[in-house]
Write a protein that holds these residues in place. Structure first.
Motif, PDB file in Angstrom:
ATOM      1  N   GLN A 273       0.861  -1.174   0.000  1.00  0.00           N
ATOM      2  CA  GLN A 273       0.000   0.000   0.000  1.00  0.00           C
ATOM      3  C   GLN A 273       0.901   1.228   0.000  1.00  0.00           C
ATOM      4  O   GLN A 273       1.809   1.333   0.822  1.00  0.00           O
ATOM      5  CB  GLN A 273      -0.851   0.025   1.265  1.00  0.00           C
ATOM      6  CG  GLN A 273      -1.552  -1.275   1.555  1.00  0.00           C
ATOM      7  CD  GLN A 273      -3.024  -1.181   1.229  1.00  0.00           C
ATOM      8  OE1 GLN A 273      -3.728  -0.380   1.810  1.00  0.00           O
ATOM      9  NE2 GLN A 273      -3.466  -1.996   0.291  1.00  0.00           N
ATOM     10  N   GLN A 277      -2.981   8.963  -3.584  1.00  0.00           N
ATOM     11  CA  GLN A 277      -4.354   8.906  -4.038  1.00  0.00           C
ATOM     12  C   GLN A 277      -4.470   9.560  -5.401  1.00  0.00           C
ATOM     13  O   GLN A 277      -4.099  10.721  -5.543  1.00  0.00           O
ATOM     14  CB  GLN A 277      -5.271   9.642  -3.050  1.00  0.00           C
ATOM     15  CG  GLN A 277      -6.734   9.490  -3.420  1.00  0.00           C
ATOM     16  CD  GLN A 277      -7.634  10.471  -2.696  1.00  0.00           C
ATOM     17  OE1 GLN A 277      -7.441  11.679  -2.785  1.00  0.00           O
ATOM     18  NE2 GLN A 277      -8.608   9.942  -1.981  1.00  0.00           N
ATOM     19  N   PRO A 278      -4.936   8.858  -6.439  1.00  0.00           N
ATOM     20  CA  PRO A 278      -5.266   7.439  -6.415  1.00  0.00           C
ATOM     21  C   PRO A 278      -3.997   6.600  -6.532  1.00  0.00           C
ATOM     22  O   PRO A 278      -2.907   7.149  -6.613  1.00  0.00           O
ATOM     23  CB  PRO A 278      -6.137   7.284  -7.666  1.00  0.00           C
ATOM     24  CG  PRO A 278      -5.599   8.309  -8.614  1.00  0.00           C
ATOM     25  CD  PRO A 278      -5.163   9.474  -7.761  1.00  0.00           C
ATOM     26  N   LYS A 280      -3.306   3.569  -4.523  1.00  0.00           N
ATOM     27  CA  LYS A 280      -2.789   2.992  -3.276  1.00  0.00           C
ATOM     28  C   LYS A 280      -2.233   1.571  -3.407  1.00  0.00           C
ATOM     29  O   LYS A 280      -1.122   1.316  -2.966  1.00  0.00           O
ATOM     30  CB  LYS A 280      -3.877   3.046  -2.190  1.00  0.00           C
ATOM     31  CG  LYS A 280      -3.393   2.546  -0.845  1.00  0.00           C
ATOM     32  CD  LYS A 280      -4.354   2.882   0.265  1.00  0.00           C
ATOM     33  CE  LYS A 280      -5.539   1.941   0.251  1.00  0.00           C
ATOM     34  NZ  LYS A 280      -6.338   1.995   1.485  1.00  0.00           N
ATOM     35  N   SER A 303      -6.110   5.648 -11.855  1.00  0.00           N
ATOM     36  CA  SER A 303      -5.097   5.075 -10.952  1.00  0.00           C
ATOM     37  C   SER A 303      -3.943   4.506 -11.767  1.00  0.00           C
ATOM     38  O   SER A 303      -2.773   4.624 -11.377  1.00  0.00           O
ATOM     39  CB  SER A 303      -5.699   3.945 -10.123  1.00  0.00           C
ATOM     40  OG  SER A 303      -6.913   4.340  -9.561  1.00  0.00           O
ATOM     41  N   SER A 340      -7.531  17.491   0.316  1.00  0.00           N
ATOM     42  CA  SER A 340      -6.631  16.373   0.017  1.00  0.00           C
ATOM     43  C   SER A 340      -6.453  15.555   1.294  1.00  0.00           C
ATOM     44  O   SER A 340      -6.375  16.125   2.386  1.00  0.00           O
ATOM     45  CB  SER A 340      -5.284  16.935  -0.459  1.00  0.00           C
ATOM     46  OG  SER A 340      -4.353  15.903  -0.615  1.00  0.00           O
ATOM     47  N   LYS A 344      -1.314  11.405   2.550  1.00  0.00           N
ATOM     48  CA  LYS A 344      -1.207  10.801   1.214  1.00  0.00           C
ATOM     49  C   LYS A 344      -0.846  11.857   0.188  1.00  0.00           C
ATOM     50  O   LYS A 344      -1.345  12.988   0.270  1.00  0.00           O
ATOM     51  CB  LYS A 344      -2.559  10.200   0.792  1.00  0.00           C
ATOM     52  CG  LYS A 344      -2.899   8.918   1.493  1.00  0.00           C
ATOM     53  CD  LYS A 344      -4.147   8.348   0.880  1.00  0.00           C
ATOM     54  CE  LYS A 344      -4.532   7.060   1.590  1.00  0.00           C
ATOM     55  NZ  LYS A 344      -5.790   6.537   1.063  1.00  0.00           N
ATOM     56  N   GLN A 346      -1.556  13.383  -3.122  1.00  0.00           N
ATOM     57  CA  GLN A 346      -2.687  13.343  -4.043  1.00  0.00           C
ATOM     58  C   GLN A 346      -2.262  13.844  -5.421  1.00  0.00           C
ATOM     59  O   GLN A 346      -1.515  14.814  -5.550  1.00  0.00           O
ATOM     60  CB  GLN A 346      -3.819  14.217  -3.500  1.00  0.00           C
ATOM     61  CG  GLN A 346      -5.137  13.973  -4.214  1.00  0.00           C
ATOM     62  CD  GLN A 346      -6.234  14.914  -3.746  1.00  0.00           C
ATOM     63  OE1 GLN A 346      -5.991  16.105  -3.570  1.00  0.00           O
ATOM     64  NE2 GLN A 346      -7.423  14.382  -3.539  1.00  0.00           N
ATOM     65  N   SER A 370     -11.516   7.889  -9.668  1.00  0.00           N
ATOM     66  CA  SER A 370     -10.437   7.381 -10.521  1.00  0.00           C
ATOM     67  C   SER A 370     -10.959   6.503 -11.656  1.00  0.00           C
ATOM     68  O   SER A 370     -10.193   5.951 -12.412  1.00  0.00           O
ATOM     69  CB  SER A 370      -9.403   6.630  -9.681  1.00  0.00           C
ATOM     70  OG  SER A 370     -10.028   5.653  -8.909  1.00  0.00           O
TER      71      SER A 370
END
Ligand code: AMP
Ligand code: MG
Length: 408
Positions: A273, A277-278, A280, A303, A340, A344, A346, A370
């Motif tokens: 992981q 984003q997107p 992951k 993604s 956001s 993560k 973004q 996504s």
């Protein structure tokens, strides 16, 4: 969770080099030279005229003026492509064309414009210095000198030099061969009308085009259903011709996420992981005896694009030997406020505008799901919002990665 930067570092640390190959000049365009090229010839290859005019001995012309021209007998013509060097005695002239070899006995060329253009005799209106309008053999490059060094990028100018010194093939770092597979039992090949619940395979075009844009040669293998054995067979059959394998789909938590299940068992591909984003869920590792790098990207088209830009493109650029493996970014003023997630990175799809003032501004495309392919297609950049930022307010500065076409 691993950060984008940590994951990329790990990937790059496992990307090796490809064996150099020999290519013809136009096939080598855009690639990096993998040899030191020494010129076997001099450029120019012989003393020749820089002008249309008359070859003379400079000392004969010292008194020539427009008022009192010097008249010399013209004893012949020298054209470009003359196979043997002509010669002329003192007090004589030869009509000569640009690129034609300077006759033995001459040391300068009088421009046509500085004469009456005569055929049997020529009236010369101004004196010449020795060497005037003569392009010297070897003044550009001498035989035995290096022409281009290993690592040189081969653009039009460098290809011209290689051609000029008589090299029609050179050793280069090759374009990586990227094999692209879409996984998903819902997918149908483009052109087959999708039935209920089916989806046209967009990702293999997305990834193949992105790989070619990054400088690779891309091969679409097409669709593999969510089936353990068929996936492993399909990958196995491609190993021999692949420098990089890219799959999309099947890496999430779902019961039918076959890529993750099947390749986890193989043991050489890690599923992680990433704090982004997107994008992951990511898989990266190696397959087969030759340890071919494999990227398993998530299936939503946005993604897949973001994952490709974050991880696959830099790996392709590294394999090509490029010093600049990252896309250039610019700073732009955000035209809207967006949120956001904390922790993560973004990647938002945006439209970058050039302001009259010279700076950039960026607006965001409608919808951040996504799966939104049409909205992705209306964007021309990715907006990078750092891990610790939770809100970008309208008017703030953001980092933007324009997705410019590279033209390879
Ligand atoms: P997955 O990552 O396999 O769970 O897929 C996530 C979403 O992306 C699903 O809605 C898929 O139908 C869609 N998707 C997966 N692969 C493709 C593809 N090659 N082209 C278009 N959509 C896809
Ligand atoms: Mg799937």
């Amino acid at each position: 969770m691993r950060t984008v930067d940590e994951h990329l570092q790990l990937i790059l640390s496992e990307i090796g080099q490809l064996e150099p190959i020999e290519l013809t000049l136009l096939d080598a365009q855009g690639l990096l030279l993998a040899e030191n090229v020494v010129s076997a010839v001099s450029l120019p290859g012989f003393d020749n005229s820089a002008m249309d005019g008359y070859a003379v001995r400079a000392v004969d012309t010292v008194h020539a003026t427009r008022e009192e021209p010097l008249t010399l007998p013209v004893v012949g013509d020298v054209v470009a492509g003359a196979r043997a060097q002509s010669g002329m005695g003192p007090g004589l002239a030869m009509r000569i064309m640009t690129g034609a070899p300077i006759p033995a006995g001459a040391d300068a060329v009088i421009r046509l414009e500085d004469t009456d253009g005569g055929v049997a005799r020529v009236a010369i209106h101004r004196p010449a210095q020795s060497g005037d309008n003569v392009r010297r053999m070897g003044e550009d490059l001498q035989a035995g000198q290096p022409a281009l060094g290993a690592g040189a990028a081969l653009g039009p100018q460098q290809l011209a030099l290689l051609a000029a010194i008589g090299r029609d093939r050179v050793m280069v770092r090759p374009r990586p061969r990227v094999i692209v597979l879409s996984t998903g039992s819902e997918l149908v090949e483009v052109g087959t009308p999708p039935g209920f619940g089916e989806v046209s395979d967009a990702n293999s075009y997305l990834v193949a085009a992105a790989a070619r844009d990054a400088g690779a040669d891309a091969y679409r293998v097409g669709i593999v259903p969510d089936d353990h054995t068929r996936l492993l067979d399909a990958l196995e059959s491609q190993l021999l011709r692949a420098d990089i394998l890219v799959t999309t789909g099947g890496v999430s938590m779902g019961a039918f996420d076959v890529v993750k299940q099947a390749l986890s068992e193989v043991g050489t591909v890690e599923f992680t992981q990433i704090a982004m984003q997107p994008g992951k869920p990511q898989g990266f590792g190696h397959l087969g005896e030759d340890k071919v790098p494999i990227f398993c990207l998530p299936g939503n088209p946005v993604s897949a694009l973001v994952s490709f830009e974050a991880f696959v493109r830099p790996a392709i650029r590294r394999l090509l030997g490029k010093r600049q493996i990252h896309r250039a970014t610019v700073q732009a003023i955000a035209l809207e406020t967006v949120r956001s997630p904390a922790g993560k990175r973004q990647y938002r799809r945006g439209v970058l505008h050039r302001e009259a003032s010279g700076g950039y501004s960026v607006s965001f495309v409608v919808g951040d799901g996504s799966h939104l392919i049409a909205s992705m297609a209306s964007s021309n950049c990715l907006v990078l919002i750092d891990e610790e930022v939770t809100e970008v307010v309208a008017g703030a500065r953001v980092t933007v990665m324009p997705l410019l076409l590279s033209h390879r």
